[in-house]
Design a protein around this motif. Structure first.
Motif, PDB file in Angstrom:
ATOM      1  N   MET A  43       0.769  -1.009  -0.192  1.00 41.06           N
ATOM      2  CA  MET A  43       0.187  -0.036   0.327  1.00 41.06           C
ATOM      3  C   MET A  43       0.925   1.188  -0.086  1.00 41.06           C
ATOM      4  SD  MET A  43      -3.161   0.974   2.667  1.00 41.06           S
ATOM      5  CE  MET A  43      -2.213   0.817   3.939  1.00 41.06           C
ATOM      6  N   THR A  44       1.891   1.199   0.809  1.00 44.87           N
ATOM      7  CA  THR A  44       3.037   2.445   0.822  1.00 44.87           C
ATOM      8  C   THR A  44       3.538   2.266  -0.420  1.00 44.87           C
ATOM      9  OG1 THR A  44       3.033   1.862   3.210  1.00 44.87           O
ATOM     10  CG2 THR A  44       4.713   3.280   2.181  1.00 44.87           C
ATOM     11  N   ALA A  45       3.941   1.482  -1.211  1.00 50.38           N
ATOM     12  CA  ALA A  45       4.832   1.693  -2.442  1.00 50.38           C
ATOM     13  C   ALA A  45       3.785   2.215  -3.566  1.00 50.38           C
ATOM     14  CB  ALA A  45       5.120   0.282  -2.938  1.00 50.38           C
ATOM     15  N   PHE A  46       2.570   1.647  -3.567  1.00 45.67           N
ATOM     16  CA  PHE A  46       1.691   2.220  -4.633  1.00 45.67           C
ATOM     17  C   PHE A  46       1.182   3.648  -4.208  1.00 45.67           C
ATOM     18  CE2 PHE A  46       0.433  -2.278  -5.312  1.00 45.67           C
ATOM     19  CZ  PHE A  46       0.691  -2.283  -6.676  1.00 45.67           C
ATOM     20  N   SER A  47       1.270   4.103  -3.046  1.00 47.78           N
ATOM     21  CA  SER A  47       0.970   5.561  -2.677  1.00 47.78           C
ATOM     22  C   SER A  47       1.923   6.382  -3.365  1.00 47.78           C
ATOM     23  CB  SER A  47       0.491   5.474  -1.178  1.00 47.78           C
ATOM     24  OG  SER A  47      -0.515   5.055  -0.745  1.00 47.78           O
ATOM     25  N   CYS A  48       3.330   5.731  -3.036  1.00 43.26           N
ATOM     26  CA  CYS A  48       4.332   6.686  -3.422  1.00 43.26           C
ATOM     27  C   CYS A  48       4.404   6.935  -4.929  1.00 43.26           C
ATOM     28  CB  CYS A  48       5.709   6.039  -2.963  1.00 43.26           C
ATOM     29  SG  CYS A  48       5.913   6.456  -1.119  1.00 43.26           S
ATOM     30  N   PHE A  49       4.164   5.645  -5.583  1.00 41.70           N
ATOM     31  CA  PHE A  49       4.143   5.810  -7.071  1.00 41.70           C
ATOM     32  C   PHE A  49       3.086   6.629  -7.552  1.00 41.70           C
ATOM     33  CE2 PHE A  49       5.321   0.791  -7.057  1.00 41.70           C
ATOM     34  CZ  PHE A  49       6.615   1.108  -7.089  1.00 41.70           C
ATOM     35  N   ARG A  50       1.986   6.749  -6.802  1.00 40.95           N
ATOM     36  CA  ARG A  50       0.991   7.711  -7.306  1.00 40.95           C
ATOM     37  C   ARG A  50       1.376   9.059  -7.479  1.00 40.95           C
ATOM     38  NH1 ARG A  50      -1.616  10.679  -9.153  1.00 40.95           N
ATOM     39  NH2 ARG A  50      -3.799  11.390  -9.017  1.00 40.95           N
ATOM     40  N   ILE A  51       2.250   9.571  -6.384  1.00 44.23           N
ATOM     41  CA  ILE A  51       2.431  10.799  -6.280  1.00 44.23           C
ATOM     42  C   ILE A  51       3.974  10.995  -6.737  1.00 44.23           C
ATOM     43  CG2 ILE A  51       0.710  11.102  -4.503  1.00 44.23           C
ATOM     44  CD1 ILE A  51       3.304  11.343  -2.542  1.00 44.23           C
ATOM     45  N   LYS A  52       4.536  10.247  -7.376  1.00 43.85           N
ATOM     46  CA  LYS A  52       5.800  10.446  -8.073  1.00 43.85           C
ATOM     47  C   LYS A  52       6.864  10.491  -7.092  1.00 43.85           C
ATOM     48  CE  LYS A  52       6.465  13.056 -11.610  1.00 43.85           C
ATOM     49  NZ  LYS A  52       6.440  13.863 -12.798  1.00 43.85           N
ATOM     50  N   ALA A  53       6.660   9.753  -6.094  1.00 49.24           N
ATOM     51  CA  ALA A  53       7.758   9.907  -4.904  1.00 49.24           C
ATOM     52  C   ALA A  53       8.461   8.566  -4.979  1.00 49.24           C
ATOM     53  CB  ALA A  53       7.205   9.939  -3.461  1.00 49.24           C
ATOM     54  N   PRO A  54       9.841   8.693  -5.576  1.00 54.17           N
ATOM     55  CA  PRO A  54      10.584   7.380  -5.834  1.00 54.17           C
ATOM     56  C   PRO A  54      10.942   6.749  -4.336  1.00 54.17           C
ATOM     57  CG  PRO A  54      11.745   9.434  -6.675  1.00 54.17           C
ATOM     58  CD  PRO A  54      10.665   9.806  -5.877  1.00 54.17           C
ATOM     59  N   ILE A  55      10.795   5.291  -4.540  1.00 50.91           N
ATOM     60  CA  ILE A  55      11.012   4.826  -3.269  1.00 50.91           C
ATOM     61  C   ILE A  55      12.598   4.169  -3.450  1.00 50.91           C
ATOM     62  CG2 ILE A  55      10.613   2.405  -2.195  1.00 50.91           C
ATOM     63  CD1 ILE A  55       7.867   2.721  -3.509  1.00 50.91           C
ATOM     64  N   VAL A  56      13.133   4.142  -2.124  1.00 51.40           N
ATOM     65  CA  VAL A  56      14.691   3.526  -1.910  1.00 51.40           C
ATOM     66  C   VAL A  56      14.276   2.561  -0.841  1.00 51.40           C
ATOM     67  CG1 VAL A  56      16.946   4.075  -0.979  1.00 51.40           C
ATOM     68  CG2 VAL A  56      15.555   5.919  -2.178  1.00 51.40           C
ATOM     69  N   THR A  57      14.902   1.248  -1.486  1.00 54.47           N
ATOM     70  CA  THR A  57      14.985   0.219  -0.392  1.00 54.47           C
ATOM     71  C   THR A  57      16.239  -0.098   0.153  1.00 54.47           C
ATOM     72  OG1 THR A  57      15.228  -1.423  -2.245  1.00 54.47           O
ATOM     73  CG2 THR A  57      12.947  -0.909  -1.535  1.00 54.47           C
ATOM     74  N   LEU A  58      16.342  -0.126   1.635  1.00 54.22           N
ATOM     75  CA  LEU A  58      17.602  -0.748   2.183  1.00 54.22           C
ATOM     76  C   LEU A  58      17.318  -1.809   3.018  1.00 54.22           C
ATOM     77  CD1 LEU A  58      18.422   3.030   3.163  1.00 54.22           C
ATOM     78  CD2 LEU A  58      19.886   1.724   1.715  1.00 54.22           C
ATOM     79  N   TYR A  59      17.958  -2.819   2.878  1.00 54.28           N
ATOM     80  CA  TYR A  59      17.756  -4.039   3.628  1.00 54.28           C
ATOM     81  C   TYR A  59      18.109  -3.829   4.903  1.00 54.28           C
ATOM     82  CZ  TYR A  59      18.675  -6.922  -0.737  1.00 54.28           C
ATOM     83  OH  TYR A  59      18.651  -7.579  -1.842  1.00 54.28           O
ATOM     84  N   SER A  60      16.988  -4.411   5.848  1.00 54.49           N
ATOM     85  CA  SER A  60      17.126  -4.331   7.271  1.00 54.49           C
ATOM     86  C   SER A  60      18.276  -4.678   7.798  1.00 54.49           C
ATOM     87  CB  SER A  60      15.686  -4.725   7.819  1.00 54.49           C
ATOM     88  OG  SER A  60      15.772  -6.284   7.676  1.00 54.49           O
ATOM     89  N   THR A  61      18.876  -5.672   7.379  1.00 57.91           N
ATOM     90  CA  THR A  61      20.145  -6.248   7.734  1.00 57.91           C
ATOM     91  C   THR A  61      21.252  -5.585   7.701  1.00 57.91           C
ATOM     92  OG1 THR A  61      20.359  -7.423   5.599  1.00 57.91           O
ATOM     93  CG2 THR A  61      19.214  -8.777   7.368  1.00 57.91           C
ATOM     94  N   LEU A  62      21.311  -4.418   6.898  1.00 58.00           N
ATOM     95  CA  LEU A  62      22.517  -3.437   6.818  1.00 58.00           C
ATOM     96  C   LEU A  62      22.888  -3.008   7.907  1.00 58.00           C
ATOM     97  CD1 LEU A  62      21.647  -1.441   3.649  1.00 58.00           C
ATOM     98  CD2 LEU A  62      23.166  -3.129   3.668  1.00 58.00           C
ATOM     99  N   GLY A  63      24.282  -2.654   8.203  1.00 60.82           N
ATOM    100  CA  GLY A  63      24.543  -2.229   9.269  1.00 60.82           C
ATOM    101  C   GLY A  63      24.273  -0.568   9.388  1.00 60.82           C
ATOM    102  N   VAL A  64      24.643   0.071  10.540  1.00 63.29           N
ATOM    103  CA  VAL A  64      24.197   1.242  10.609  1.00 63.29           C
ATOM    104  C   VAL A  64      24.862   2.392   9.699  1.00 63.29           C
ATOM    105  CG1 VAL A  64      23.145   1.314  13.061  1.00 63.29           C
ATOM    106  CG2 VAL A  64      25.624   1.839  12.611  1.00 63.29           C
ATOM    107  N   GLU A  65      26.178   2.004   9.459  1.00 65.96           N
ATOM    108  CA  GLU A  65      26.741   2.896   8.381  1.00 65.96           C
ATOM    109  C   GLU A  65      26.450   2.910   7.085  1.00 65.96           C
ATOM    110  OE1 GLU A  65      29.005   5.364   9.380  1.00 65.96           O
ATOM    111  OE2 GLU A  65      28.623   4.855  11.448  1.00 65.96           O
ATOM    112  N   ALA A  66      26.040   1.714   6.455  1.00 67.61           N
ATOM    113  CA  ALA A  66      25.473   1.417   5.415  1.00 67.61           C
ATOM    114  C   ALA A  66      23.806   2.026   5.226  1.00 67.61           C
ATOM    115  CB  ALA A  66      25.457  -0.064   5.066  1.00 67.61           C
ATOM    116  N   LEU A  67      23.362   1.865   6.184  1.00 62.94           N
ATOM    117  CA  LEU A  67      21.821   2.560   6.143  1.00 62.94           C
ATOM    118  C   LEU A  67      21.880   4.087   6.014  1.00 62.94           C
ATOM    119  CD1 LEU A  67      18.842   2.232   6.442  1.00 62.94           C
ATOM    120  CD2 LEU A  67      19.476   2.324   9.082  1.00 62.94           C
ATOM    121  N   ALA A  68      23.078   4.561   6.759  1.00 61.03           N
ATOM    122  CA  ALA A  68      23.165   6.184   6.785  1.00 61.03           C
ATOM    123  C   ALA A  68      23.908   6.565   5.197  1.00 61.03           C
ATOM    124  CB  ALA A  68      24.158   6.609   7.795  1.00 61.03           C
ATOM    125  N   PHE A  69      24.449   5.637   4.840  1.00 63.17           N
ATOM    126  CA  PHE A  69      25.071   5.953   3.344  1.00 63.17           C
ATOM    127  C   PHE A  69      23.913   5.842   2.417  1.00 63.17           C
ATOM    128  CE2 PHE A  69      26.498   4.349  -0.885  1.00 63.17           C
ATOM    129  CZ  PHE A  69      27.473   5.110  -0.774  1.00 63.17           C
TER     130      PHE A  69
END
Length: 128
Positions: A1-27
């Motif tokens: 639902m969230t993805a479709f809402s973003c697509f509707r308003i032309k808001a690009p989605i960025v996916t980051l794995y939840s298993t990433l460390g904090v430095e990679a998440l911030a990057f």
């Protein structure tokens, strides 16, 4: 639902794995200059660790259930640099709001999603 809402308003989605460390998440957040983060309550400890490292991040939306509501409430008191909402609060705002924003429909060449890989040889890599 969230993805479709973003697509509707032309808001690009960025996916980051939840298993990433904090430095990679911030990057990933910094590289894409993300101002919104939508995550689950179990990721709040990681988000807490990167708050000082992600200056563009302004709004956090958290999927929380009755077991994580206290953790979310505690996080809200600590994260004073962000607007923090539960997903339920976002839904409630949407139902109360009378003004409906007008958005331009997306075109076939508009950016929709950037998916980051785990970055096993360094920082995560974003793929369009």
């Amino acid at each position: 639902m969230t993805a479709f809402s973003c697509f509707r308003i032309k808001a690009p989605i960025v996916t980051l794995y939840s298993t990433l460390g904090v430095e990679a998440l911030a990057f990933g957040i910094n590289q894409t200059q993300s101002s919104f983060l939508i995550t689950s309550a179990d990721q709040l400890p990681k988000v807490q660790k990167i708050l000082g490292k992600v200056p563009n991040l302004k709004t956090l939306i958290v999927f929380a259930d009755k077991f994580s509501e206290k953790n979310l409430a505690d996080f809200k008191t600590k994260a004073t640099s962000l607007k923090v909402y539960s997903f339920q609060e976002v839904e409630d705002l949407g139902q109360r709001e009378e003004k409906i924003e007008k958005f331009t429909s997306p075109k076939k060449n508009d950016l929709a999603i950037i998916m980051y890989t785990s970055g096993s040889t360094g920082n995560p890599k974003g793929n369009l």
